[in-house]
Design a protein around this motif. Structure first.
Motif, PDB file in Angstrom:
ATOM      1  N   SER A  14     -45.265  50.655  69.639  1.00 13.89           N
ATOM      2  CA  SER A  14     -44.137  51.307  70.313  1.00 13.89           C
ATOM      3  C   SER A  14     -43.042  51.749  69.351  1.00 13.89           C
ATOM      4  N   ARG A  15     -42.994  51.173  68.162  1.00 16.36           N
ATOM      5  CA  ARG A  15     -41.964  51.592  67.184  1.00 16.36           C
ATOM      6  C   ARG A  15     -42.411  51.169  65.789  1.00 16.36           C
ATOM      7  N   GLY A  16     -41.586  51.487  64.798  1.00 19.31           N
ATOM      8  CA  GLY A  16     -41.810  50.992  63.438  1.00 19.31           C
ATOM      9  C   GLY A  16     -43.132  51.454  62.837  1.00 19.31           C
ATOM     10  N   ALA A  36     -48.237  47.510  73.189  1.00 16.95           N
ATOM     11  CA  ALA A  36     -47.014  46.776  72.848  1.00 16.95           C
ATOM     12  C   ALA A  36     -46.477  46.354  74.219  1.00 16.95           C
ATOM     13  N   ARG A  37     -45.315  45.707  74.258  1.00 20.18           N
ATOM     14  CA  ARG A  37     -44.828  45.281  75.581  1.00 20.18           C
ATOM     15  C   ARG A  37     -44.107  46.399  76.319  1.00 20.18           C
ATOM     16  N   SER A  38     -43.374  47.266  75.586  1.00 18.86           N
ATOM     17  CA  SER A  38     -42.519  48.242  76.287  1.00 18.86           C
ATOM     18  C   SER A  38     -43.247  49.548  76.582  1.00 18.86           C
ATOM     19  N   ALA A  60     -49.712  48.511  78.285  1.00 18.07           N
ATOM     20  CA  ALA A  60     -48.572  47.640  77.980  1.00 18.07           C
ATOM     21  C   ALA A  60     -49.028  46.192  78.071  1.00 18.07           C
ATOM     22  N   SER A  61     -48.815  45.434  77.015  1.00 20.12           N
ATOM     23  CA  SER A  61     -49.327  44.066  76.999  1.00 20.12           C
ATOM     24  C   SER A  61     -48.608  43.251  75.928  1.00 20.12           C
ATOM     25  N   ASP A  62     -48.513  41.954  76.164  1.00 16.72           N
ATOM     26  CA  ASP A  62     -47.948  41.029  75.175  1.00 16.72           C
ATOM     27  C   ASP A  62     -49.113  40.395  74.423  1.00 16.72           C
ATOM     28  N   SER A 141     -47.828  40.751  54.733  1.00 14.75           N
ATOM     29  CA  SER A 141     -46.522  40.972  54.124  1.00 14.75           C
ATOM     30  C   SER A 141     -46.560  40.425  52.705  1.00 14.75           C
ATOM     31  N   LEU A 142     -45.661  40.899  51.846  1.00 16.92           N
ATOM     32  CA  LEU A 142     -45.515  40.209  50.550  1.00 16.92           C
ATOM     33  C   LEU A 142     -45.129  38.756  50.811  1.00 16.92           C
ATOM     34  N   ALA A 143     -44.436  38.519  51.946  1.00 15.22           N
ATOM     35  CA  ALA A 143     -44.060  37.152  52.320  1.00 15.22           C
ATOM     36  C   ALA A 143     -45.286  36.316  52.717  1.00 15.22           C
ATOM     37  N   PRO A 184     -47.020  44.828  52.970  1.00 13.47           N
ATOM     38  CA  PRO A 184     -45.801  45.593  52.684  1.00 13.47           C
ATOM     39  C   PRO A 184     -44.698  44.664  52.162  1.00 13.47           C
ATOM     40  N   GLY A 185     -43.733  45.265  51.453  1.00 14.88           N
ATOM     41  CA  GLY A 185     -42.485  44.558  51.165  1.00 14.88           C
ATOM     42  C   GLY A 185     -41.522  44.893  52.286  1.00 14.88           C
ATOM     43  N   ALA A 186     -40.231  45.062  51.968  1.00 12.09           N
ATOM     44  CA  ALA A 186     -39.267  45.401  53.022  1.00 12.09           C
ATOM     45  C   ALA A 186     -39.492  46.846  53.476  1.00 12.09           C
ATOM     46  N   VAL A 187     -39.571  47.028  54.793  1.00 10.89           N
ATOM     47  CA  VAL A 187     -39.816  48.362  55.359  1.00 10.89           C
ATOM     48  C   VAL A 187     -38.611  48.731  56.231  1.00 10.89           C
ATOM     49  N   ASP A 188     -38.255  49.999  56.216  1.00  9.15           N
ATOM     50  CA  ASP A 188     -37.075  50.457  56.947  1.00  9.15           C
ATOM     51  C   ASP A 188     -37.410  50.637  58.430  1.00  9.15           C
ATOM     52  N   HIS A 193     -33.905  43.320  63.173  1.00  8.44           N
ATOM     53  CA  HIS A 193     -33.043  43.198  64.357  1.00  8.44           C
ATOM     54  C   HIS A 193     -33.756  42.501  65.511  1.00  8.44           C
ATOM     55  N   HIS A 194     -35.096  42.507  65.487  1.00 10.69           N
ATOM     56  CA  HIS A 194     -35.857  41.872  66.567  1.00 10.69           C
ATOM     57  C   HIS A 194     -36.322  40.472  66.176  1.00 10.69           C
ATOM     58  N   SER A 195     -35.944  40.009  64.984  1.00 13.99           N
ATOM     59  CA  SER A 195     -36.440  38.719  64.502  1.00 13.99           C
ATOM     60  C   SER A 195     -35.751  37.560  65.208  1.00 13.99           C
TER      61      SER A 195
HETATM   62  O1  NJP Z   1     -41.605  45.821  63.153  1.00  7.27           O
HETATM   63  P1  NJP Z   1     -40.886  46.364  64.477  1.00  7.27           P
HETATM   64  P2  NJP Z   1     -42.406  46.601  61.979  1.00  7.27           P
HETATM   65  N1  NJP Z   1     -46.730  41.666  72.038  1.00  7.27           N
HETATM   66  O2  NJP Z   1     -40.078  45.217  64.974  1.00  7.27           O
HETATM   67  C1  NJP Z   1     -44.457  44.907  68.864  1.00  7.27           C
HETATM   68  C2  NJP Z   1     -45.020  43.490  59.275  1.00  7.27           C
HETATM   69  N2  NJP Z   1     -44.030  43.637  58.199  1.00  7.27           N
HETATM   70  O3  NJP Z   1     -42.979  47.841  62.478  1.00  7.27           O
HETATM   71  O4  NJP Z   1     -43.539  44.655  72.284  1.00  7.27           O
HETATM   72  C3  NJP Z   1     -47.000  42.959  71.778  1.00  7.27           C
HETATM   73  O5  NJP Z   1     -40.214  47.656  64.214  1.00  7.27           O
HETATM   74  C4  NJP Z   1     -43.174  45.666  69.162  1.00  7.27           C
HETATM   75  O6  NJP Z   1     -43.207  46.286  70.442  1.00  7.27           O
HETATM   76  P3  NJP Z   1     -42.553  45.659  71.795  1.00  7.27           P
HETATM   77  C5  NJP Z   1     -44.515  42.737  60.463  1.00  7.27           C
HETATM   78  O7  NJP Z   1     -44.634  41.337  60.316  1.00  7.27           O
HETATM   79  C6  NJP Z   1     -42.848  44.280  58.413  1.00  7.27           C
HETATM   80  O8  NJP Z   1     -41.534  46.634  60.789  1.00  7.27           O
HETATM   81  O9  NJP Z   1     -42.469  46.850  72.690  1.00  7.27           O
HETATM   82  N3  NJP Z   1     -46.315  43.687  70.887  1.00  7.27           N
HETATM   83  C7  NJP Z   1     -43.217  46.760  68.118  1.00  7.27           C
HETATM   84  O10 NJP Z   1     -44.014  47.826  68.558  1.00  7.27           O
HETATM   85  C8  NJP Z   1     -45.415  43.264  61.563  1.00  7.27           C
HETATM   86  O11 NJP Z   1     -46.603  42.533  61.618  1.00  7.27           O
HETATM   87  C9  NJP Z   1     -41.931  44.366  57.366  1.00  7.27           C
HETATM   88  O12 NJP Z   1     -41.235  45.066  71.437  1.00  7.27           O
HETATM   89  C10 NJP Z   1     -45.310  43.085  70.250  1.00  7.27           C
HETATM   90  C11 NJP Z   1     -43.871  46.077  66.942  1.00  7.27           C
HETATM   91  O13 NJP Z   1     -44.585  44.942  67.441  1.00  7.27           O
HETATM   92  C12 NJP Z   1     -45.706  44.694  61.135  1.00  7.27           C
HETATM   93  O14 NJP Z   1     -45.389  44.772  59.745  1.00  7.27           O
HETATM   94  C13 NJP Z   1     -42.221  43.819  56.137  1.00  7.27           C
HETATM   95  C14 NJP Z   1     -44.958  41.748  70.455  1.00  7.27           C
HETATM   96  C15 NJP Z   1     -42.867  45.577  65.936  1.00  7.27           C
HETATM   97  O15 NJP Z   1     -42.123  46.640  65.471  1.00  7.27           O
HETATM   98  C16 NJP Z   1     -44.925  45.737  61.894  1.00  7.27           C
HETATM   99  O16 NJP Z   1     -43.534  45.505  61.695  1.00  7.27           O
HETATM  100  C17 NJP Z   1     -43.417  43.176  55.972  1.00  7.27           C
HETATM  101  C18 NJP Z   1     -45.721  41.038  71.397  1.00  7.27           C
HETATM  102  N4  NJP Z   1     -45.455  39.754  71.682  1.00  7.27           N
HETATM  103  C19 NJP Z   1     -44.313  43.085  57.007  1.00  7.27           C
HETATM  104  N5  NJP Z   1     -43.907  41.445  69.669  1.00  7.27           N
HETATM  105  C20 NJP Z   1     -40.585  45.026  57.506  1.00  7.27           C
HETATM  106  N6  NJP Z   1     -40.332  45.792  58.556  1.00  7.27           N
HETATM  107  O17 NJP Z   1     -39.718  44.878  56.614  1.00  7.27           O
HETATM  108  C21 NJP Z   1     -43.603  42.552  68.989  1.00  7.27           C
HETATM  109  O18 NJP Z   1     -43.678  42.647  54.777  1.00  7.27           O
HETATM  110  N7  NJP Z   1     -44.436  43.541  69.334  1.00  7.27           N
END
Ligand code: NJP
Length: 264
Positions: A14-16, A36-38, A60-62, A141-143, A184-188, A193-195
């Motif tokens: 749904s995003r990112g 994704a959920r939304s 749409a699913s969790d 992740s690098l983490a 990935p490392g840090a991604v924009d 904000h959702h952590s």
């Molecule tokens: O994150 P964000 P990214 N069930 O928050 C969905 C890794 N990573 O794109 O459910 C189903 O923008 C959520 O959708 P919604 C990171 O660990 C990131 O940056 O509608 N879906 C949204 O579509 C992750 O594995 C960085 O809220 C669920 C998406 O997940 C991946 O890259 C660095 C859900 C999250 O979008 C994508 O991250 C790194 C659920 N329970 C690794 N919970 C970084 N951004 O810096 C969330 O090293 N979602």
């Protein structure tokens, strides 16, 4: 592997990064199931992928729900006629020192970052085995490769995903099914904000890459048949240096991630 005509399941679309990957793969001719959920956000991504010519189904699913994986994979098989690629991208962060880790937060990140991907893999594998091919892409992740102070709970889920993926790769090598890990490392994105836990400190802009860069790196790595994907060549160097100089690494990362964060 070529993307044209492949049926791809993308979680967290749904995003990112998931959204950018859906658009990138649509340009390369893939068909997809986005989850994704939304639902409204998924529908607007689907509108864009369809406008690029990609057949797209939205569910749409969790990912942490018991029947999420079986429902989404069944939808791929039923509505697109099969599944060729699974991208376990949905993920959630958690910032807390280890002594402050709340059990509920830790259970949540484990459910989304580790148990969800395992369930999706188990649901997709019978399809992959029947057709004698398939690709599983797990977003780590690098983490997931080095310790980051104040991200211990998150790091633990990604380290676990790394080891699990490498075990799975060995188990499936003879079956024609590939397992790719993305680091990935840090991604924009809005990830921080959702952590869960306490607010993330901001990461300097020059250290971040865009979600589009990650998407292109994933698309190309799959075409090239690579197993482990770093988005920037520099990330490999940083990781090797961090391993050689662990105390310096800990000091630098503690300075960065130990700072007080700000809620958006
Ligand atoms: O994150 P964000 P990214 N069930 O928050 C969905 C890794 N990573 O794109 O459910 C189903 O923008 C959520 O959708 P919604 C990171 O660990 C990131 O940056 O509608 N879906 C949204 O579509 C992750 O594995 C960085 O809220 C669920 C998406 O997940 C991946 O890259 C660095 C859900 C999250 O979008 C994508 O991250 C790194 C659920 N329970 C690794 N919970 C970084 N951004 O810096 C969330 O090293 N979602």
């Amino acid at each position: 592997m070529q993307w044209r005509g492949k049926n791809v399941v993308i979680t967290g679309a749904s995003r990112g990064i998931g959204r950018s990957l859906a658009l990138e793969l649509a340009r390369r001719g893939a068909r997809m199931i986005l989850t994704a959920r939304s639902r409204p956000e998924l529908e607007s991504v689907a509108e864009l992928t369809r406008s690029l010519g990609a057949d797209t189904v939205v569910v749409a699913s969790d990912v942490s729900a018991a029947d999420s994986a079986s429902e989404v994979v069944a939808a791929a098989a039923g509505q697109l006629g099969g599944v060729d690629v699974l991208v376990n991208n949905a993920g959630v962060g958690l910032r807390a020192s280890v002594d402050q880790l709340a059990r509920a937060d830790l259970e949540r990140v484990l459910a989304v970052n580790l148990l969800g991907p395992i369930a999706y893999i188990q649901a997709a594998l019978p399809h992959f085995r029947r057709q004698g091919s398939g690709l599983i892409i797990n977003l780590s992740s690098l983490a997931g490769l080095m310790p980051v102070p104040h991200l211990g709970g998150y790091c633990a889920t990604k380290h676990a995903l790394v080891v699990l993926s490498r075990c799975l790769r060995a188990e499936l090598r003879e079956a024609g099914i590939r397992v790719m890990l993305v680091h990935p490392g840090a991604v924009d994105t809005d990830f921080r904000h959702h952590s869960l836990g306490s607010p993330f400190p901001s990461v300097p802009g020059r250290s971040r890459v865009s979600a589009e860069q990650v998407a292109v790196a994933i698309a190309r790595a799959a075409e090239d048949g690579r197993d482990e994907v770093f988005v920037r060549p520099l990330d490999r160097v940083l990781l090797a240096t961090a391993r050689l100089l662990p105390r310096r690494r800990d000091r630098i990362l503690l300075r960065r991630y130990g700072r007080t964060g700000v809620r958006p």
